[in-house]
Design an enzyme around this catalytic site. Sequence first.
Site, mmCIF file in Angstrom:
data_model
loop_
_atom_site.group_PDB
_atom_site.id
_atom_site.type_symbol
_atom_site.label_atom_id
_atom_site.label_comp_id
_atom_site.label_asym_id
_atom_site.label_seq_id
_atom_site.Cartn_x
_atom_site.Cartn_y
_atom_site.Cartn_z
ATOM 1 N N GLY A 17 -14.252 0.098 4.569
ATOM 2 C CA GLY A 17 -15.093 -1.032 4.158
ATOM 3 C C GLY A 17 -16.577 -0.729 4.208
ATOM 4 O O GLY A 17 -17.404 -1.641 4.145
ATOM 5 N N ASN B 266 -4.117 -3.229 0.861
ATOM 6 C CA ASN B 266 -4.221 -4.081 2.045
ATOM 7 C C ASN B 266 -5.232 -5.178 1.720
ATOM 8 O O ASN B 266 -6.435 -4.919 1.711
ATOM 9 C CB ASN B 266 -4.687 -3.223 3.239
ATOM 10 C CG ASN B 266 -4.978 -4.066 4.468
ATOM 11 O OD1 ASN B 266 -4.615 -5.235 4.538
ATOM 12 N ND2 ASN B 266 -5.648 -3.471 5.445
ATOM 13 N N TRP B 267 -4.717 -6.363 1.460
ATOM 14 C CA TRP B 267 -5.614 -7.442 1.011
ATOM 15 C C TRP B 267 -6.340 -8.115 2.160
ATOM 16 O O TRP B 267 -7.182 -8.983 1.945
ATOM 17 C CB TRP B 267 -4.819 -8.477 0.191
ATOM 18 C CG TRP B 267 -4.260 -7.919 -1.083
ATOM 19 C CD1 TRP B 267 -4.523 -6.682 -1.626
ATOM 20 C CD2 TRP B 267 -3.342 -8.553 -1.986
ATOM 21 N NE1 TRP B 267 -3.831 -6.517 -2.809
ATOM 22 C CE2 TRP B 267 -3.096 -7.645 -3.055
ATOM 23 C CE3 TRP B 267 -2.706 -9.784 -2.008
ATOM 24 C CZ2 TRP B 267 -2.241 -7.948 -4.120
ATOM 25 C CZ3 TRP B 267 -1.851 -10.092 -3.068
ATOM 26 C CH2 TRP B 267 -1.630 -9.190 -4.116
ATOM 27 N N LYS B 268 -5.983 -7.781 3.380
ATOM 28 C CA LYS B 268 -6.618 -8.348 4.570
ATOM 29 C C LYS B 268 -6.640 -9.882 4.484
ATOM 30 O O LYS B 268 -5.758 -10.472 3.883
ATOM 31 C CB LYS B 268 -8.013 -7.759 4.759
ATOM 32 C CG LYS B 268 -8.020 -6.232 4.655
ATOM 33 C CD LYS B 268 -9.286 -5.611 5.129
ATOM 34 C CE LYS B 268 -9.242 -4.117 4.864
ATOM 35 N NZ LYS B 268 -10.347 -3.396 5.435
ATOM 36 N N GLY C 271 -8.302 -0.939 0.616
ATOM 37 C CA GLY C 271 -8.750 -2.271 1.024
ATOM 38 C C GLY C 271 -9.492 -2.953 -0.114
ATOM 39 O O GLY C 271 -8.892 -3.517 -1.022
ATOM 40 N N GLY C 272 -10.812 -2.855 -0.096
ATOM 41 C CA GLY C 272 -11.651 -3.589 -1.051
ATOM 42 C C GLY C 272 -11.226 -3.415 -2.505
ATOM 43 O O GLY C 272 -11.124 -4.393 -3.262
ATOM 44 N N SER D 159 -12.550 3.330 1.805
ATOM 45 C CA SER D 159 -13.442 3.235 0.642
ATOM 46 C C SER D 159 -12.960 4.043 -0.557
ATOM 47 O O SER D 159 -13.767 4.590 -1.313
ATOM 48 C CB SER D 159 -14.871 3.632 1.034
ATOM 49 O OG SER D 159 -15.364 2.756 2.032
ATOM 50 N N GLU E 54 -8.769 -2.316 12.316
ATOM 51 C CA GLU E 54 -9.309 -3.647 12.621
ATOM 52 C C GLU E 54 -8.477 -4.316 13.713
ATOM 53 O O GLU E 54 -9.005 -5.037 14.557
ATOM 54 C CB GLU E 54 -9.353 -4.499 11.332
ATOM 55 C CG GLU E 54 -10.472 -4.025 10.416
ATOM 56 C CD GLU E 54 -10.227 -4.237 8.933
ATOM 57 O OE1 GLU E 54 -9.346 -5.028 8.565
ATOM 58 O OE2 GLU E 54 -10.936 -3.578 8.138
ATOM 59 N N HIS F 23 -3.642 -0.866 12.207
ATOM 60 C CA HIS F 23 -4.873 -0.808 11.417
ATOM 61 C C HIS F 23 -6.063 -0.823 12.374
ATOM 62 O O HIS F 23 -6.033 -1.492 13.406
ATOM 63 C CB HIS F 23 -4.930 -1.995 10.449
ATOM 64 C CG HIS F 23 -6.045 -1.842 9.456
ATOM 65 N ND1 HIS F 23 -7.349 -2.137 9.760
ATOM 66 C CD2 HIS F 23 -6.043 -1.375 8.179
ATOM 67 C CE1 HIS F 23 -8.105 -1.872 8.697
ATOM 68 N NE2 HIS F 23 -7.337 -1.407 7.729
ATOM 69 N N GLU G 252 -6.981 6.950 8.315
ATOM 70 C CA GLU G 252 -8.100 6.106 7.911
ATOM 71 C C GLU G 252 -9.258 6.303 8.889
ATOM 72 O O GLU G 252 -9.290 5.664 9.958
ATOM 73 C CB GLU G 252 -7.683 4.635 7.930
ATOM 74 C CG GLU G 252 -6.552 4.302 6.996
ATOM 75 C CD GLU G 252 -6.606 2.836 6.576
ATOM 76 O OE1 GLU G 252 -6.779 2.599 5.387
ATOM 77 O OE2 GLU G 252 -6.506 1.952 7.437
#
Length: 247
Positions: A171, A9-11, A231-232, A210, A95, A93, A165
């Site tokens: 994150g 997920n590159w956001k 993610g990251g 993470s 967010e 998600h 998640e």
Amino acid sequence: MRSSLIAGNWKMNGSLQSVIDLVEGIKAGDPGNAELAVCPPAVFLMKVGGMLAETGISLGAQNVCDREAGAFTGEISAAMLKECGCSYAIVGHSERRALYLESDQLVAARFSMALSAGIIPILCVGETLDEREQGVTETVVTRQIDAVLDLCGIEGIARAVIAYEPVWAIGTGKVATPGQAQAVHAFIRAKLEQLDSGVAQQVQILYGGSMNPSNAAELLSQPDIDGGLIGGAALKADDFLAIAQSA
Ligand code: PEP
């Protein structure tokens, strides 16, 4: 036997050039036996989809509109995502739930739209730190999944992927222990088992929060963890591929 899916997920990160570099890096590497999917920002879907042609790497969107078409400024329909080559769409998600106030019902409607366009929804569920400390993790996850079951039934879940998640792990660098993650994954599978044991055994449940090359192998070795939503660490081709190789 469920296969492993590692989805990035590159956001809202990167530029056209950095996205091209990232895709080239992923294409050049060896993901092992895991299936890979990447979810770039929507404006780059067409470009990335073109670059992924015939690679076996799937394309995913980060969200999908809950309506079919019309006056919904800023939204992107499932049919449009399909035309861009998306096989997956993330829905719910944390967010989106926290920052854009997406309710369980809205998430379920988005899930339903993805399904109707032949896109596999990746349904994100998970508790906040507060909720974990109050001991209501299972209640929260149940409520989030029940909203989808109410609208789409177990047949809908059969055509989807679930991503557990924990919000406190996203994150933050704080990872759920393999035991904590496995316990929630097993709980979700047992809940689905009550409705349809075939679906429960077949549905992929990913862990997200993470995950990185140093913790992936242990998380992915848990019996009910079938991959990761990353993610990251998905923003670096080497890290993303290293996670996939641990699967
Ligand atoms: C995510 O946003 O889905 C996620 C898991 O992020 P991170 O890996 O950065 O925690």
